[in-house]
Design an enzyme around this catalytic site. Structure first.
Site, PDB file in Angstrom:
ATOM      1  N   GLU A  53       0.812  -1.232   0.000  1.00 28.35           N
ATOM      2  CA  GLU A  53       0.000   0.000   0.000  1.00 28.35           C
ATOM      3  C   GLU A  53       0.838   1.271   0.000  1.00 28.35           C
ATOM      4  OE1 GLU A  53      -2.690  -0.615   3.279  1.00 28.35           O
ATOM      5  OE2 GLU A  53      -3.728  -2.265   2.284  1.00 28.35           O
ATOM      6  N   GLU A 104      -6.784  -9.864  -2.529  1.00 27.80           N
ATOM      7  CA  GLU A 104      -7.463  -9.840  -1.230  1.00 27.80           C
ATOM      8  C   GLU A 104      -8.957  -9.573  -1.396  1.00 27.80           C
ATOM      9  OE1 GLU A 104      -5.608  -7.140   1.550  1.00 27.80           O
ATOM     10  OE2 GLU A 104      -3.578  -7.588   0.839  1.00 27.80           O
TER      11      GLU A 104
END
Length: 591
Positions: free
Chosen positions: A348, A457
């Site tokens: 991220e 995910e």
């Protein structure tokens, strides 16, 4: 494996010819996956000839186009190319617009080509204003002196007149627009694209012929096929509680071929106290996966979110942090070298910048370079959220993602080592209906980089139609020919699940688990059986993977004979000369 009971007076020869054919019939309602991620001197022609857009190439002056907000608009021509310009802009939304009639529940594929008069990093977005509000439809990073493509889309929740327009927060620039397209598709048409892509990218035509000992076709032989292992990687994250839970293990192993550990490899789990490393949970989980032929994604080396650091890390000086980072990097990657298929390197890092703020803006590229030097066999991934799932967030939209990808790929040390950067799409969908056209178009753009693309995910936030939305995004992801694997963020722990549970505490399927089993059934686990025709053939389209094949026939059964064969169906490998390749496999059995 072959099992038989032999009659001493019987000699039977079965010739099993397995012919894998390429090709598929023409699609009736095609979707255009093509996209340009380069800035070009001339824009391409509009997709779908513009769809419902009037005057999409601006060849008829400004016909069909009006101002939006308080900008001035002007039709121009340069280098033989005609386009329309919004200038004298004061507000973000001051732009050029066209009215279109949208129909409720249709999917709209959008594309346009954009240029600005100055600058090389100007984000321009396509917006659609309906009577229910404003919808984001796509974005690009526009430059001067060349044309950049927006590709996106939207699903409408109302019918009526709407306005398509383009906006930019940089009000100093002119927005130039050309080759615009807005193409509607019904739900049935959208599904037909998915079905076509699955036939083309996930399946292969198989023709099986059964012959007797004289080489003659054996009619009415019963042939059954059961997939034993899928080739396409599909899995779920797991928690360490699986290690001591046989019910969890059984449920997981019956379904999946790949996994990610939710927390057990993360820095805050392996070194919660400075200098005291503990890999026992990750080691045990990796051993479980290895024994059961489950591939593992290494998640993660670092996480750029300041909230998810080991408790002792934030107070370190830059010098101390650099030493700790190098130690962590060497420790975890060396320990699991050759045992994971991927590494999420700096998780991220488009939304957060904990390490960059302390160690420099090239932190991620440096870590990618070192990690590749330690474990060159694993693909190194960026891993981000809201790239395909929430188009309101521009921090990691496809254009920004591609910028970050190139920044790392072009870092001298990494580039000299021939490193490949994978594209990890977390796909944590928010609590409103998924925008499937935007999702598909976003993946199109990322696939155009030629980097491997994984859904890493995927889940859906709690909402009234959570399970329905979950099924929709799983189908869209699996059917996209550029997606190479899918992992769901659906690990079960004693505390529950992150946002979406597939089972209850006893590993009985909940509604989302029922959906997953239904999809697995559709994607290859559904048994197939048929009788051979008068030429001894059956023809079937099979998902890539391993199969158990059984043959029964009165001639065989009367002599207490049974035949089992293991068949592998692989993707077609294209040749440059004719674009396809046919594989023939022959198996002879003499008894």
């Amino acid at each position: 494996m072959r099992m038989m009971k032999r009659d001493k007076n019987l000699s039977l020869i079965l010739l099993l010819c397995i012919i894998l054919f390429a090709g598929f019939g023409a699609e009736a309602l095609s979707y255009d996956h093509t996209v340009s991620i380069e800035c070009l001197t001339h824009p391409h022609k509009p997709q779908y000839n513009g769809g419902i857009i009037q005057n999409p190439e601006l060849n008829n002056g400004s016909q069909g186009w009006i101002q939006f907000g308080e900008s001035a608009i002007q039709h121009r021509e340069s280098l033989g190319n005609k386009y329309i310009v919004a200038h004298k802009r004061k507000q973000t939304y001051d732009s050029v617009s066209q009215k279109v009639f949208l129909q409720k529940n249709k999917h709209y594929a959008l594309s346009a080509w954009i240029q600005v008069n100055e600058g090389n990093n100007v984000e321009v977005t396509a917006m659609v204003k309906t009577r229910k509000g404003i919808k984001f439809a796509g974005a690009t990073i526009a430059k001067s002196n060349c044309w950049s493509m927006i590709k996106g889309g939207l699903t409408t929740d109302t019918s009526g007149i709407a306005k398509l327009y383009f906006e930019s927060k940089n009000t100093d620039v002119e927005i130039w627009v050309d080759s615009v397209s807005l193409q509607p598709f019904t739900e049935e048409e959208w599904k037909s694209h998915q079905d076509y892509n699955i036939e083309k990218a996930r399946k292969r035509k198989v023709s099986i012929q059964i012959l007797d000992k004289e080489g003659k076709p054996l009619r009415n032989a019963s042939v059954s096929l059961q997939q034993t292992r899928a080739r396409f990687p599909f899995g779920s994250a797991i928690d360490k509680s699986i290690l001591n839970n046989p019910a969890y293990q059984k449920w997981f192993l019956q379904r999946f071929t790949v996994t990610t550990f939710t927390n057990e490899m993360k820095w805050y789990s392996t070194e919660s106290v400075r200098g005291r490393e503990d890999y026992s949970a990750a080691d045990a989980m990796l051993g479980f996966a290895r024994r059961n032929r489950i591939a593992v994604r290494g998640h993660n080396i670092f996480w750029d979110d300041p909230k998810f650091q080991p408790g002792w890390v934030p107070s370190l000086s830059p010098q101390e942090l650099n030493i700790a980072v190098q130690k962590r990097l060497q420790s975890v990657v060396s320990r699991y070298r050759g045992q994971v298929i991927h590494w999420d390197v700096v998780n991220e890092n488009m939304h957060f910048s904990f390490f960059e703020s302390k160690l420099g803006q090239d932190f991620s590229a440096k870590v990618f370079s070192v990690a590749h030097g330690i474990d060159g066999g694993a693909t190194l991934f960026l891993n981000e959220f809201n790239t395909i799932e929430d188009n309101r967030d521009n921090a990691a939209n496809p254009a920004r993602y591609i910028q970050k990808l190139r920044q790392i790929q072009n870092y001298p040390t990494f580039k000299s080592r021939g490193g490949v950067v994978g594209i990890g799409l977390e796909a944590h969908f928010p609590n409103f209906p998924p925008n499937l056209p935007y999702m598909r178009a976003s993946i199109d753009q990322l696939v155009a980089t030629r980097s491997p693309v994984w859904i890493t995910e995927i889940d859906v936030s709690p909402q009234n139609n959570q399970v329905q939305s979950f099924e929709q995004v799983l189908r869209e992801a699996h059917s996209h020919p550029g997606v190479q694997g899918i992992i769901m963020w659906t690990a079960r722990s004693p505390q529950g699940c992150y946002r979406l549970c597939l089972t209850d505490n006893n590993f009985n399927n909940l509604p989302a688990g029922v959906v997953v089993d239904k999809l697995l059934h559709e994607w290859g686990l559904k048994p197939f059986s048929a009788n051979t025709d008068h030429n001894g053939f059956i023809h079937v389209s099979l998902f890539h993977g391993d199969y158990k094949l059984e043959i029964n026939h009165p001639l065989i059964n009367n002599n207490n004979y049974s035949f089992t064969h293991h068949l592998q169906v692989n993707p077609i490998h294209h040749h440059h000369n004719n674009g396809s390749h046919i594989t023939t496999q022959i198996v002879k059995l003499c008894v």
